[in-house]
Design an enzyme around this catalytic site. Structure first.
Site, PDB file in Angstrom:
ATOM      1  N   GLU A   7       0.767  -1.385  -0.020  1.00 21.74           N
ATOM      2  CA  GLU A   7       0.019  -0.043  -0.123  1.00 21.74           C
ATOM      3  C   GLU A   7       0.857   1.111  -0.104  1.00 21.74           C
ATOM      4  O   GLU A   7       0.388   1.996  -0.780  1.00 21.74           O
ATOM      5  CB  GLU A   7      -1.127   0.134   1.256  1.00 21.74           C
ATOM      6  CG  GLU A   7      -2.060  -1.070   1.342  1.00 21.74           C
ATOM      7  CD  GLU A   7      -1.551  -2.247   2.280  1.00 21.74           C
ATOM      8  OE1 GLU A   7      -0.304  -2.366   2.010  1.00 21.74           O
ATOM      9  OE2 GLU A   7      -2.342  -2.854   2.570  1.00 21.74           O
ATOM     10  N   ASP A  82      -6.061  -7.856   6.108  1.00 21.14           N
ATOM     11  CA  ASP A  82      -7.346  -7.849   6.703  1.00 21.14           C
ATOM     12  C   ASP A  82      -8.384  -7.480   5.269  1.00 21.14           C
ATOM     13  O   ASP A  82      -7.927  -7.566   4.216  1.00 21.14           O
ATOM     14  CB  ASP A  82      -7.386  -6.527   7.583  1.00 21.14           C
ATOM     15  CG  ASP A  82      -7.128  -5.087   7.112  1.00 21.14           C
ATOM     16  OD1 ASP A  82      -6.807  -5.115   5.915  1.00 21.14           O
ATOM     17  OD2 ASP A  82      -6.920  -4.162   7.579  1.00 21.14           O
ATOM     18  N   GLU A  84      -9.648  -4.737   4.033  1.00 23.78           N
ATOM     19  CA  GLU A  84      -9.503  -3.707   3.181  1.00 23.78           C
ATOM     20  C   GLU A  84      -8.030  -4.309   2.346  1.00 23.78           C
ATOM     21  O   GLU A  84      -7.968  -3.669   1.426  1.00 23.78           O
ATOM     22  CB  GLU A  84      -9.356  -2.406   3.998  1.00 23.78           C
ATOM     23  CG  GLU A  84     -10.264  -1.703   4.639  1.00 23.78           C
ATOM     24  CD  GLU A  84     -11.445  -1.395   3.519  1.00 23.78           C
ATOM     25  OE1 GLU A  84     -11.246  -0.735   2.661  1.00 23.78           O
ATOM     26  OE2 GLU A  84     -12.375  -2.195   3.705  1.00 23.78           O
ATOM     27  N   TYR A 293       0.894  -5.693  13.036  1.00 23.88           N
ATOM     28  CA  TYR A 293      -0.335  -5.038  12.167  1.00 23.88           C
ATOM     29  C   TYR A 293      -1.358  -4.595  13.344  1.00 23.88           C
ATOM     30  O   TYR A 293      -1.588  -5.259  14.179  1.00 23.88           O
ATOM     31  CB  TYR A 293      -1.163  -5.849  11.194  1.00 23.88           C
ATOM     32  CG  TYR A 293      -2.044  -5.328  10.447  1.00 23.88           C
ATOM     33  CD1 TYR A 293      -1.527  -4.245   9.783  1.00 23.88           C
ATOM     34  CD2 TYR A 293      -3.576  -5.605  10.592  1.00 23.88           C
ATOM     35  CE1 TYR A 293      -2.596  -3.784   8.906  1.00 23.88           C
ATOM     36  CE2 TYR A 293      -4.211  -5.032   9.502  1.00 23.88           C
ATOM     37  CZ  TYR A 293      -3.703  -3.815   8.780  1.00 23.88           C
ATOM     38  OH  TYR A 293      -4.615  -3.442   7.923  1.00 23.88           O
ATOM     39  N   ARG A 295      -4.525  -3.248  13.089  1.00 20.45           N
ATOM     40  CA  ARG A 295      -5.918  -3.346  13.047  1.00 20.45           C
ATOM     41  C   ARG A 295      -6.407  -4.712  13.124  1.00 20.45           C
ATOM     42  O   ARG A 295      -6.128  -5.701  12.393  1.00 20.45           O
ATOM     43  CB  ARG A 295      -6.296  -2.973  11.393  1.00 20.45           C
ATOM     44  CG  ARG A 295      -6.468  -1.422  11.418  1.00 20.45           C
ATOM     45  CD  ARG A 295      -6.969  -1.156  10.014  1.00 20.45           C
ATOM     46  NE  ARG A 295      -6.722   0.285   9.873  1.00 20.45           N
ATOM     47  CZ  ARG A 295      -5.943   1.017   9.198  1.00 20.45           C
ATOM     48  NH1 ARG A 295      -4.808   0.094   8.595  1.00 20.45           N
ATOM     49  NH2 ARG A 295      -5.739   2.289   8.993  1.00 20.45           N
ATOM     50  N   HIS A 340      -6.590 -11.299  14.052  1.00 18.15           N
ATOM     51  CA  HIS A 340      -5.326 -11.239  13.790  1.00 18.15           C
ATOM     52  C   HIS A 340      -4.390 -11.505  15.217  1.00 18.15           C
ATOM     53  O   HIS A 340      -5.138 -11.271  16.224  1.00 18.15           O
ATOM     54  CB  HIS A 340      -4.590 -10.440  12.875  1.00 18.15           C
ATOM     55  CG  HIS A 340      -5.187 -10.362  11.687  1.00 18.15           C
ATOM     56  ND1 HIS A 340      -5.208 -11.306  10.799  1.00 18.15           N
ATOM     57  CD2 HIS A 340      -5.991  -9.517  11.191  1.00 18.15           C
ATOM     58  CE1 HIS A 340      -5.754 -11.078   9.485  1.00 18.15           C
ATOM     59  NE2 HIS A 340      -6.447  -9.835   9.799  1.00 18.15           N
TER      60      HIS A 340
END
Length: 858
Positions: A7, A82, A84, A293, A295, A340
Site C-alpha cells: 500500500e 485484513d 481492506e 499489524y 488493525r 489477527h
C-alpha cells in the site's frame, strides 16, 4: 522479475531490503479505485452491479504498476492482512486484467509484522485471494454507498442544513445525543456523608458512618443537613471500638496485549490522542517494522513472541516476575477470519522506537505487551469495623495494600472515570483497639449525571454494542467532528444543534436504521459473509427491500409536515418549562409589545431550522435552533436599542442576522456593523462601541514604521501589518495587546508560514498527503480559502473555518477534488494561467502577456 505490490512507500521501503534483487516493490498508495461519488454507481436492479473508477491522482502511479506488471513473471500482492488489504489486492488484480497486464502467476501473501523473518516466511507460503473477504468488502461498500447516497438527498430536501448521514456514523451520533439528553433530564439528589478522622499508632485514617440508630445507611439516607448534623453529633458523642478486622488477599492479573479498540481507548486516556491520530502513529510504527499489524481484534501473541517477551521480562525484572507458565489470552472476536495477532513490538529487546507521539505510543504498546506475560500483582484489602457501646452506630474504614507489584511495576490499565478510592493505607490495628477521634465532618454531596463520552468511552461503548468495527472507529468519529455534528471540550463530546436535529429526524422517520440492535445485527451478518456462510447479495437485497420504500415515503412528505413532527418530538428541549410558570411557547417579543396569539414553533428555512413566532410578519422574533429559552442571549429577545454613541448621538442597536447577532450604529448604507463574538459573556453598550470602533491601531512597527492594526475578521481576532497577519487568542486581546506582544505574534506567524513578500501565505500547514506526498496547506484564495497538496486544490466548504480544517478533512477534500477531474475554466489553479506564457503568438509577444498571467495567478 517478481513484482510485489504493497500500500505505502514506507512499507515498500521497509520490505524491499528483505527481498533479493529479483524482486521489485511498488506502492499502490492505498486503494486505487472506488465507487464514483454520484448516483448509479451501485445498481440494485442489476444484481447490485457496481461501477468502479480509478482515482484521478492514481493514474500515473497505476500506469507504472501496469508497465512493470507486463514485464514481470510473477505478481505478488502483499497488502495488509485484513478485509481492506484483500480489497486493495483485488482491485489491483482486476485493473491489471482489464489492461491485459496481468502476469500468468498471481499470488497473495500476508504478514502480520514487517520483519525479515515474517516477510521471507510469507513469500514461502503464498495463497489465492480470499473471495469471502472480498465479498464482505463489496457488501460493506455497497451498503454504505446505498445508505448514504439514498438518505442524504432526503436530508437535503426535507431537513435544510443537514449534510449527510452514515450507517455507523448516525448511530454513534445518537449515542452522544442520547447521553446529552440524559444529562439534561438528570435531577440531582442531595445527600450527606459523615466521616470521622481517626488516629492509631500515629497514623491517621478516615472511617465512614455506615450504620446510624441501628439502621444501615444507603447512599441517599442522609438527604438533608438536619439529618446529617444529627448523625454527626451522635458520632461525636460516642466512643468507638474496633469490632472486626477483615483482611482479604487477592490477585490482579494483567490485561492482554492491545487490540485496535483497546489501543485507541488507552491512547485517549493516557496520551490524549484522538482515535485517528492513534491509528496514524500506529501505521507509521507498523510500516517501520516496529510493531505488528495495528488493525486487529485478536489478543494473543504467537509462540515465538511469547518466548521472546518472557525472556525480556526475566532479563529485566528477574525470573520471579514471570508466572509459572505463559499466559494465553482468548479472542472475543466474532469473526475469527478477521482476527489477527494482538498489537505488540516485533522486538522485545527494543524498548524504544520512533520519536514524538509515535515514540509515546510505542512505549504504551511495549509496556502493555510486556506486562501481559508478567506475574499477577498480590494485593490485600483490609476492612475495619468500629461500633459504639450501644451497637447502634457503626463506622467502617477500608484500605488496600500492594504486597507484590508483579505486572503493576510495568503497566496499569487506565480508567475512563474516577471510581471509589480504596487505596488508602490503614495502620496495624486489632479487635478491641479504640482509635483516637480527631474530628467528625458532615459533607454535602449531590448525585452526578452520567459523564459525557470521551473518545475512549465512546469507542468502548460502540464495541460493547457491536456497532461498526474497531478499524472504522477513527474515521467514524472524525466524520462526526468534520460535519460539526459534535464538538470536543475538555476531551468530552458535546452534541451540536445540527447533530441533535439530525438524530431527531432519523429517530422519528428512520427509527430502525439508528437502532442499536439493528446496526449490530447488520455487522454480524457482514461477518457471516466474510466467513463464507452467507451470500453478500442476499444481505443487500434484504436491506434494500425495506430501506428504499422508506426513503420514498419520507420524500413524499412536505417540508412543513416534517418540521411539525420535529417540533412535537423536540418540544421538551426547545421549549422547557419557564420559571414563571407561563407557557414556554409564548413569544417574549409579543409579550413585551402587547400582541395576542404570539406562539413559538419550529420552522424550516433555507439555511436550516429555527424557532419563529406565529404572528410573523408582524412579529420578527426568531432564534436559532437549539437555543432553548434564549439562554445564550442569541434568541432575538435582546434585540433593540442599546443606547447612544456619545460621539455621534446615533442609536446603537443589537440585531439578529443570518450569521448570528450583531450591533449596528446608524441606519441605511452608511451604518456601521460588527458581529458580536461568542467569547463575550458580559456584552453591553461599552463593548458594542468598542467593536464598532475597530480596527484599533496598536502603533507603528519599530522596524518598518508601518502601522499594526488589531481587528476581528471572518475567522476571528487578528493583527495586520504590511499585508501580513497574526492570530490573536481572544476578542479581549484585540483591545489589550501592546506593541511588544504584537511584534512577537507577527514574527512567530512569519516564521511558521515562511512566506515571502507578495506571496500568499498559508493559513495553516498540515501533514503530508498519503498519496501525492506533498505538504498539505490551507491557503487564502481569490475565490475563498482552499486546501492544496501542491498538485490539487480543493475549495473549503463555506460552513467550515479554515483554521479548523483537520488533516483528515483536508485529505478528503483533496481526494474528492482529484476524483472529479480538472477544474472548470475560470476556476483553474494559477499553474494553468502561467502555462499560457509558454505559447506566445506573433500578435502578442510572450513578454507582454506576463503581467496578465501574474494578475490571474494573484
Amino acid at each position: 522479475m517478481q513484482l510485489v505490490i504493497v500500500e505505502s512507500p514506507a512499507k515498500a521501503k521497509t520490505i524491499e531490503k528483505y527481498l533479493g534483487k529479483d524482486f521489485k516493490v511498488l506502492a499502490s498508495y492505498g486503494h486505487v479505485r472506488d465507487l464514483p461519488p454520484k448516483d448509479g454507481s451501485v445498481r440494485p436492479d442489476e444484481g447490485f452491479a457496481m461501477d468502479w473508477e480509478l482515482y484521478r491522482d492514481k493514474q500515473k502511479r497505476f500506469k507504472e504498476i501496469a508497465d512493470n506488471a507486463k514485464a514481470a513473471d510473477r505478481l505478488i500482492l502483499a497488502t495488509d492482512p485484513d478485509r481492506e488489504g484483500e480489497a486493495i489486492s483485488w482491485h489491483v488484480r482486476e485493473l491489471l486484467a482489464k489492461r491485459k497486464a496481468l502476469p500468468k502467476d498471481v499470488e497473495r501473501v500476508t504478514f502480520n509484522a514487517i520483519t525479515k523473518r515474517a516477510v521471507t516466511d510469507a513469500m514461502k507460503a503464498p495463497r489465492d485471494l480470499d473471495q469471502d473477504l472480498i465479498d464482505a468488502y463489496l457488501a460493506r461498500r455497497a451498503l454504505d454507498y446505498l445508505y448514504g447516497f439514498t438518505l442524504s438527498p432526503v436530508l437535503w430536501r426535507r431537513l435544510p442544513g443537514a449534510k449527510s448521514a452514515g450507517r455507523v456514523q448516525s448511530v454513534a451520533l445518537r449515542l452522544i445525543v442520547d447521553r446529552e439528553i440524559e444529562i439534561e433530564n438528570f435531577r440531582a439528589d442531595e445527600y450527606w456523608s459523615v466521616i470521622a478522622k481517626l488516629q492509631h499508632d500515629g497514623t491517621e485514617f478516615d472511617a465512614r458512618l455506615v450504620k446510624y440508630d441501628g439502621k444501615k445507611l444507603e447512599k441517599l439516607t442522609l438527604g438533608n443537613e438536619g439529618s446529617a448534623m444529627a448523625a454527626k453529633n451522635a458520632v461525636e458523642a460516642a466512643n468507638f471500638t474496633v469490632e472486626e478486622v477483615e483482611t482479604k488477599p487477592f490477585k490482579r492479573n494483567p490485561a492482554p496485549p492491545f487490540t485496535t479498540s483497546t489501543l485507541q481507548q488507552e491512547a485517549a486516556r493516557k496520551l490524549g490522542f484522538s482515535a485517528s491520530h492513534t491509528m496514524r502513529c500506529a501505521q507509521s510504527l507498523y510500516e517501520a517494522g516496529a510493531i505488528t499489524y495495528m488493525r486487529t481484534d485478536g489478543v494473543s501473541m504467537d509462540g515465538g513472541a511469547i518466548a521472546d517477551c518472557r525472556k525480556a521480562v526475566a532479563d529485566r525484572y528477574g525470573g520471579h516476575a514471570l508466572p509459572d507458565s505463559p499466559r494465553m489470552y482468548k479472542s472475543k472476536a466474532k469473526n475469527a477470519q478477521e482476527a489477527h495477532e494482538a498489537i505488540r513490538p516485533t522486538n522485545f529487546n527494543q524498548d524504544r522506537a520512533g520519536s514524538g507521539d509515535e515514540g509515546k505510543l510505542y512505549d504504551l504498546i511495549y509496556k502493555r505487551a510486556m506486562a501481559s506475560q508478567m506475574a499477577a500483582a498480590s494485593l490485600e484489602r483490609t476492612s475495619v469495623t468500629l461500633r459504639d457501646a450501644t451497637g447502634q452506630h457503626e463506622l467502617r474504614a477500608t484500605g488496600q495494600v500492594v504486597k507484590y507489584p508483579g505486572f503493576l511495576a510495568v503497566y496499569q490499565e487506565g480508567r475512563d472515570d474516577a471510581e471509589d478510592d480504596e487505596d488508602g493505607l490503614l495502620p496495624t490495628i486489632a479487635k478491641g483497639d479504640s482509635p483516637l477521634k480527631k474530628s467528625v465532618d458532615a459533607n454535602q454531596h449531590f448525585t452526578q449525571p452520567p459523564p459525557r463520552f470521551s473518545e475512549a468511552s465512546l469507542v468502548k461503548r460502540l464495541e460493547e454494542l457491536g456497532i461498526g468495527r474497531p478499524s472504522t472507529y477513527a474515521s467514524t468519529i472524525q466524520t462526526l467532528r468534520d460535519r460539526a455534528y459534535v464538538r470536543m471540550e475538555k476531551n468530552r463530546f458535546f452534541a451540536e444543534e445540527s447533530g441533535r436535529l439530525l438524530t431527531a429526524f432519523l429517530e422519528r422517520f428512520f427509527p430502525q436504521y439508528v437502532a442499536f440492535d439493528y446496526t449490530a445485527g447488520l455487522e454480524d451478518e457482514l461477518d457471516i459473509v466474510s466467513d463464507g456462510r452467507e451470500d453478500w447479495k442476499k444481505l443487500l437485497e434484504a436491506f434494500w427491500r425495506d430501506f428504499k420504500p422508506k426513503t420514498e415515503e419520507v420524500m413524499e412528505k412536505k417540508p412543513s409536515e416534517v418540521t411539525e413532527v420535529l417540533d412535537d418530538f423536540l418540544a421538551d428541549y426547545l421549549f422547557p418549562e419557564r420559571a414563571d410558570g407561563k407557557d414556554p411557547r409564548h413569544c417574549p417579543l409579543c409579550e413585551t409589545e402587547g400582541r395576542e396569539g404570539g406562539r413559538l414553533a419550529l420552522r424550516g428555512g433555507r439555511y436550516g431550522a429555527f424557532v419563529a413566532c406565529a404572528n410573523y410578519p408582524e412579529c420578527k422574533y426568531t432564534r436559532q435552533f437549539a437555543k432553548p429559552g434564549g439562554s445564550d442571549g442569541d434568541d432575538g429577545a435582546d434585540d433593540g436599542v442599546m443606547g447612544e454613541d456619545p460621539e455621534t448621538g446615533l442609536p446603537v442597536e443589537r440585531k439578529s442576522g443570518r450569521f448570528g447577532p450583531y450591533v449596528q450604529l446608524g441606519e441605511g448604507k452608511d451604518a456601521k456593523r460588527a458581529s458580536i463574538p461568542k467569547d463575550l459573556d458580559d456584552f453591553d453598550l461599552e463593548w458594542a462601541l468598542k467593536l464598532l470602533s475597530l480596527p484599533r491601531i496598536v502603533g507603528a512597527h519599530p522596524e518598518t514604521g508601518k502601522e499594526i492594526e488589531a481587528a476581528i475578521g471572518r475567522y476571528g481576532p487578528y493583527l495586520r501589518h504590511d499585508g501580513k497577519y497574526g492570530k490573536l487568542s481572544s476578542t479581549r486581546e484585540v483591545f489589550e495587546v501592546g506593541m511588544n506582544r504584537a511584534v512577537d505574534i507577527l514574527a512567530q506567524a512569519a516564521n511558521r508560514k515562511g512566506g515571502g513578500r507578495g506571496k500568499a501565505e498559508p493559513i495553516k500547514t498540515l501533514g503530508e498527503h498519503p498519496t501525492s506526498g506533498g505538504e498539505i496547506k490551507v491557503m487564502p484564495g481569490r475565490y475563498g480559502p482552499y486546501v492544496t497538496d501542491g498538485t490539487t486544490n480543493a475549495t473549503i466548504p463555506k460552513d467550515v473555518k479554515p483554521e479548523d480544517v483537520t488533516e483528515a478533512q483536508a485529505i478528503e477534500l483533496i481526494d474528492a477534488r482529484a476524483a472529479k477531474g480538472p477544474a472548470k475554466k475560470g476556476k483553474a489553479a494559477p499553474k494553468k494561467k502561467a502555462a499560457a506564457k509558454k505559447k506566445p503568438t506573433a500578435k502578442k509577444p510572450a513578454a507582454k502577456k506576463k503581467p496578465a498571467a501574474k494578475k490571474a495567478a494573484g
